[in-house]
Every structure is written in structure tokens, then in C-alpha cells.
Design an enzyme around this catalytic site. Structure first.
Site, mmCIF file in Angstrom:
data_model
loop_
_atom_site.group_PDB
_atom_site.id
_atom_site.type_symbol
_atom_site.label_atom_id
_atom_site.label_comp_id
_atom_site.label_asym_id
_atom_site.label_seq_id
_atom_site.Cartn_x
_atom_site.Cartn_y
_atom_site.Cartn_z
ATOM 1 N N THR A 343 0.831 -1.195 0.000
ATOM 2 C CA THR A 343 0.000 0.000 0.000
ATOM 3 C C THR A 343 0.871 1.251 0.000
ATOM 4 O O THR A 343 2.043 1.223 0.388
ATOM 5 C CB THR A 343 -0.889 0.078 1.253
ATOM 6 O OG1 THR A 343 -0.088 0.433 2.392
ATOM 7 C CG2 THR A 343 -1.615 -1.220 1.519
ATOM 8 N N ASP A 344 0.286 2.359 -0.409
ATOM 9 C CA ASP A 344 0.914 3.641 -0.152
ATOM 10 C C ASP A 344 0.878 3.887 1.356
ATOM 11 O O ASP A 344 0.233 3.154 2.112
ATOM 12 C CB ASP A 344 0.209 4.749 -0.933
ATOM 13 C CG ASP A 344 1.164 5.858 -1.349
ATOM 14 O OD1 ASP A 344 2.091 6.160 -0.585
ATOM 15 O OD2 ASP A 344 0.970 6.442 -2.438
#
Length: 627
Positions: A343-344
């Protein structure tokens, strides 16, 4: 058994392991790292075994807590003296946690670096100390260090301070140059600099398409054209990873932001609550996948989805990492991608910034609890959580039967595989003495500076005023007079000048927000306004003027273009680089990787997901003159 220095035949043992490791032993004539300290050669410790066998052997020895620790990566704070003790931080990234504590207390072994010491040697010392701490853990799983870009001459907050590294034009400048071989050279040089200080994962390239000109992250892209970006992405990834697959001398590339972060409504970035979602009024979703298809073909080691919500593209309007249709159905099943998906940063927990709270980027699932968010991301098909350090939530979910340990194993396998491919289990240590001689090496620096010049794009050359002759009386604004004095006689009053040189930056207008970082993002309109615009035009009408403008977003400058005698665009360049082009020491070689719109009305009328579609642009995509 007796101590030796590294896995492999005893007569071919590198000195770095001999100098730092305390667990190297021999069996017969073969040296290995006894990482689990059981005085025997396990399959995962045997460099001769296939990677998949090594992964499975280690996985079967891991506890649930150790597997959960693998699934998290967060920023780490680096002490100025290279020590790993938990000391108070200073500066913009003082909030970053202490890596040693995360390793020992949370079983985490992935970290990304923001601020680093000015001396590369100090970073190398810290890195080796961290690897030694990891070696001392129960199974000796090595750490992986990641970094955002730190090799650009840049005003972009996503380009970390170079701290001695070679400084190239920004990725948008590589798009302007349009030469995949130069991009491959860039990536190979940065790979060598990263290796010298222990960085083994690049949180880049950014292959989003800059189809919405107001978006704040355009300077990190290669532009708005999918085919151009795809070619650049291939060269970039192969240069970093050491070829068409990840090698032991490579740096793992985490290509972002799947499935393309460019088409943000009104250009408002989804780092912040004021975002309005990703939209596709031109029904052009598939166009944004083209660069990622190139990344898959180049075997990018990892993929990072974006924060954004792809409005109307799936059954639920939730951010990409929460979206099973995007991660499992599209990325895993349609594209058969089996690398790491991370994920970011900061999708799960809020960030407390003193009196201000920066909400987690849990767009579309704000009502879910922290465990429910983690579960939804895991169920979507993601492997790793960026900017988080809550492995205990994974443990809780497994013990409650909400997530199976088999599902956690599948992500752990991908993350372990990458560490083995990089050779970290066999010798994670680096030669600290070579850090300062590799990072910022003279030929690396020269290549970066040459790229700054080569990317500069000539847009207007009225009556062939450029290149300028030396020994002119010049008035400069937004430029170091000492540097300019090497090219002509610098005067203090434009009335006394033969010619003026003016450097500008694409305007931006911060969105009102209590979040400090939000005000640093270059949002808003792209044109100069009011007194600032009047001051610029006054100079242009007073004296013949050469204008250079830094393009981190497509500037709207019709009046400036009309009044300037010469107009150049740069994509991250020093004063010396700009002056070298203006005075003909280097020829401008760039071509616009984005169009420059003719008006803000045209910007507002264009479609966020469609490239080069503003009405009657001032300068079209691909435009560029030369001498």
C-alpha cells in the site's frame, strides 16, 4: 565448526561478512551463515538451494508474529552519528520511529528512509549496525531498506534531499529527453549509489500519466503519453534491478501508483481529505494501464497502488488498496502478477501532528475500525502495509479466525522471496569505506548535470536571439548573480541591461487545510495572477528578456510567452545548467512531455483521464526547438 566469512566456498568469501557477521560457520569446505544459531546448515541458509525451497524452509520455522512483522514497512529515523539507539529526532521527519525498536519489538524488517545524514559513510555505518541487530534475531532475517527518489535536482517534496548523491533532472525531464538508454544509465548509476549505502528497494518509478494538468505529482512522472512512459518505465526498472529480473546486485523497483494516479478530479491529490476521487470522463481507464503492462513485462519486483478512489470503475467506490476488484481480479488474476503489492503510506491509522490530525487515507471505508481496515486490505490481495507498524493487528485477526494464516503465508512468501533474490540472506553487509567514494562519484555527478541541460526545452526563440553571446550586460532575477557573472556583466538595474534573464516556477495555490503537508503540495491554478504577473510582464516590456520556467506542472503562460524574446522550460536544473543552454554551451534537446494549455478555461474544460486534450494549447505535447 569454525567461523569463516560468507556462504560459499571458503576461498571465495567476501570480506564484508568476515568483518561484521558473528554467525558464519562451515560444514566441510562450505561456509554459511547460521542464522537460526542451531549449529547446522538449514535449507534457507544454503546459497546452493533454489530460492523457493529456501523460502519454504524459513516460512515453516517462523512464528505468526514474525510473519506479521514482514508485512509492514515504515519510515525510520537515522541518528546523525550512525548509531541505532532511540534518540530524539529533529527536523521535518523527527516523527519517524526508531528502526531498532520496530525490529526487536514488532519483528519488522522493512524500513524506508526519508532524512539521512549528509555523510553517506554515516548511513552505511547505521545500515550495517541494523543488519547486525537483525542477524542477532531468532531467525536472522535481514532488513530491507527502501527509499523515495533522492537523485534529482528538485523542488518536489517526494524527491528526498540528495545528500551527496548525483542530481539528475526530474523524471519529467527524462520524459522530455525521451531516450530510454539515458534512463537506463540513470537507473544503473542510482542503483550503484543506493547499493553503496544499503538501499535495496526503490519506491519508484512513478508511471502515472499526467493527464490532469493540475495534479500535484506530475514532476515525478514521465509525462502524459502512455507509450513514452512505458518505454521509460522498462529502461528504468531494468536499470535498477540489474536486467529483466531482480538480481543480487539489483535494487528492487516498486512501480507506482497502480492503476494510474493521474486522473484526479480537479487535480486534488488523495493524500488529503479534500480529494474528490479519480474520474474517467473520457472512459480512458485502460490507457492508464499501459505503463504498468510494461512494468510487468520488465518484472518489476513490487507494485504500489494509490490512495485514490477509482470512481465508478468497480462495484464499490473505495481506494485502490481496499479494492479487491483492482488488486485480486485485475492485478493478480488478469495480469498474473505475483510480485509484492504494498500500500501507499498511511492507509490505516491516523497521524497525530501535534494539534492536527492527518486522517488515514481510508477513502471509502472511513467508518471501518483499524482491524477491519487491515482485514479488507488483506482480503483485497495486498501483501504489505506502507507507513504502518501494527503487526499485532494481523496476529489478532488470525487468532480470531478472521484471516487465515495460510493467507498471511502467501504474502510472507513474496516478501521473503525478494530478500533471497537480493542476496540479503547470504551477505547483507556493505563496505562502509566505499560509501563516500561511490555516492556522488565525479562521473555520476557529471552525468546527472548533463541530463539537467539536455532536458531543457526551447519553446520560443524570437529572431534567433538564442544562444546569447558572452560579455553582454545582463540583469538576472531569481538566479544567483555570482553564477550569472561567469557569462556576462551582471547589472543591478534592468534599465542598464542589454538583456534580462528571468527564472520562474509554475505557479501553485495551496488548498486551505490544517494539515501542514497539504500546504506544500502544488495544487490549484497554473497561471500567474495579480501583482506577481504584473511584475513579470513589467520586466518583459522594459527590457528584452529570456524566460526559463521550471515545469513541475503544465504552466499557463500565454502573456509571458508572447512578451518574452526567448522561452525555455526546465525540469529541475541548476542556474549553471540553464545558463549553459542560454549561452550555447549546450544545445536544448528536450521536447515537452506534457502540453502547455493556453488558458485556465481550457484546463477546466479538458477531461482528467485523456492526454493532450486541452483546446488550442499554447505549446503542444512533443514541441521543442533547438539551435
Amino acid at each position: 565448526m569454525r567461523a569463516v566469512s560468507t556462504p560459499g566456498p571458503l576461498n571465495a568469501l567476501p570480506q564484508t561478512l568476515l568483518r561484521h557477521s558473528q554467525v558464519v560457520k562451515t560444514t566441510g569446505n562450505f561456509g554459511f551463515r547460521d542464522l537460526n544459531k542451531n549449529d547446522k546448515l538449514d535449507v534457507y541458509e544454503d546459497v546452493r538451494q533454489p530460492v523457493e525451497k529456501r523460502v519454504q524452509d524459513l516460512l515453516h520455522q517462523m512464528t505468526l508474529e514474525e510473519k506479521a512483522g514482514l508485512l509492514f514497512i515504515n519510515g525510520a529515523r537515522i541518528n546523525d552519528d550512525g548509531s541505532i539507539e532511540d534518540k530524539p529526532g529533529t527536523g521535518l521527519f523527527a516523527f519517524a520511529p526508531n528502526a531498532a525498536r520496530l525490529l526487536t519489538e514488532k519483528k519488522m524488517n522493512h524500513f524506508n528512509l526519508w532524512a539521512i545524514p549528509d555523510e553517506p559513510h554515516t548511513l552505511a555505518v547505521w545500515y550495517n549496525k541494523m543488519q547486525k541487530l537483525a542477524e542477532d534475531s531468532r531467525l536472522g532475517i535481514p532488513i530491507t531498506i527502501a527509499s523515495d527518489p533522492r537523485n534529482h535536482f528538485s523542488n518536489n517534496i517526494f524527491a528526498m534531499k540528495a545528500s551527496g548523491f548525483s542530481q539528475w533532472c526530474e523524471p519529467l525531464g527524462l520524459g522530455a529527453i525521451g531516450d530510454p538508454e539515458l534512463t537506463r544509465q540513470f537507473a544503473d548509476i542510482v542503483r550503484q549509489e543506493y547499493l553503496a549505502v544499503g538501499i535495496r528497494e526503490a519506491l519508484h518509478p512513478q508511471v502515472d500519466l499526467a493527464t490532469e494538468p493540475r495534479w500535484a505529482r506530475i514532476s515525478g512522472t514521465f509525462g502524459e503519453d502512455a507509450q513514452l512512459t512505458a518505454k521509460q518505465a522498462t529502461a528504468y526498472i531494468e536499470g535498477f534491478q540489474g536486467g529483466n529480473s531482480l538480481t543480487r546486485e539489483g535494487v528492487a523497483a516498486m512501480t507506482k501508483h497502480f492503476a494510474g494516479g493521474g486522473p484526479q478530479r480537479e487535480g486534488l491529490d488523495p493524500h488529503f481529505p479534500f480529494q474528490k476521487g479519480q474520474i474517467y470522463p473520457g472512459h480512458n481507464f485502460k490507457y492508464h494501464l499501459i505503463p504498468f503492462e510494461a512494468a510487468f513485462a520488465a518484472h518489476t519486483a513490487a507494485i504500489m497502488p494509490y490512495y485514490g478512489v477509482p470512481m465508478g470503475q468497480t462495484k464499490e467506490d473505495v481506494g485502490f488498496s481496499y479494492n479487491k476488484a483492482m488488486i485480486t481480479d485485475l492485478l493478480r488474476h488478469h495480469y498474473h502478477y505475483d510480485g509484492v503489492v504494498c500500500t501507499d503510506w498511511g492507509l490505516v491509522t491516523d497521524a497525530n501532528l501535534g494539534p492536527v490530525v492527518w486522517p488515514a487515507r481510508a477513502w471509502g471505508v472511513e467508518s471501518l475500525s483499524i482491524p477491519e481496515r487491515v482485514q479488507k486490505i488483506i482480503d483485497a490481495g495486498v501483501d504489505q502495509f506502507g507507513g504502518e507498524n501494527i503487526p499485532e493487528v494481523i496476529v489478532q485477526l488470525v487468532k480470531e479466525g478472521k484471516v487465515s494464516e495460510k493467507r498471511i503465508d502467501s504474502s510472507a512468501v513474496r516478501l521473503l522471496r525478494q530478500k533471497f533474490q537480493l542476496g540479503l540472506f547470504d551477505n547483507p553487509y556493505i563496505d562502509e569505506d566505499k560509501a563516500n567514494t561511490t555516492v556522488g562519484r565525479a562521473d555520476f555527478v557529471a552525468a546527472g548535470e548533463a541530463s539537467q541541460r539536455r532536458a531543457i526545452t526551447l519553446l520560443k526563440n524570437d529572431r534567433h536571439v538564442l544562444p546569447l553571446k558572452k560579455n553582454l550586460k545582463i540583469y538576472v532575477r531569481n538566479m544567483d548573480p555570482k553564477v550569472a557573472a561567469q557569462y556576462g556583466t551582471v547589472v543591478d538595474d534592468p534599465a542598464d541591461a542589454d538583456l534580462a534573464i528571468l527564472r520562474l516556477q509554475t505557479p501553485f495555490y495551496p488548498v486551505a487545510s490544517d494539515i501542514p503537508l497539504a500546504k506544500m503540495f502544488h495544487h490549484g491554478d497554473l497561471d500567474f495572477k495579480g501583482a506577481q504577473k504584473d511584475s513579470i510582464l513589467q520586466l518583459l516590456h522594459q527590457v528584452p528578456t529570456i524566460v526559463d520556467i521550471y515545469i513541475d506542472r503544465p504552466a499557463v503562460i500565454p502573456e509571458i510567452s508572447k512578451a518574452a524574446k526567448g522561452l525555455l522550460a526546465d525540469f529541475g536544473a541548476s542556474d549553471a545548467a540553464v545558463l549553459d543552454v542560454i549561452f550555447g554551451k549546450f544545445k536544448p534537446g528536450g521536447h515537452l512531455p506534457v502540453e502547455l494549455p493556453a488558458s485556465m478555461e481550457a484546463v477546466r474544460a479538458q477531461k482528467e483521464d485523456v492526454p493532450y486534450d486541452s483546446k488550442n494549447p499554447l505549446y503542444k505535447f512533443g514541441f521543442g526547438l533547438s539551435y
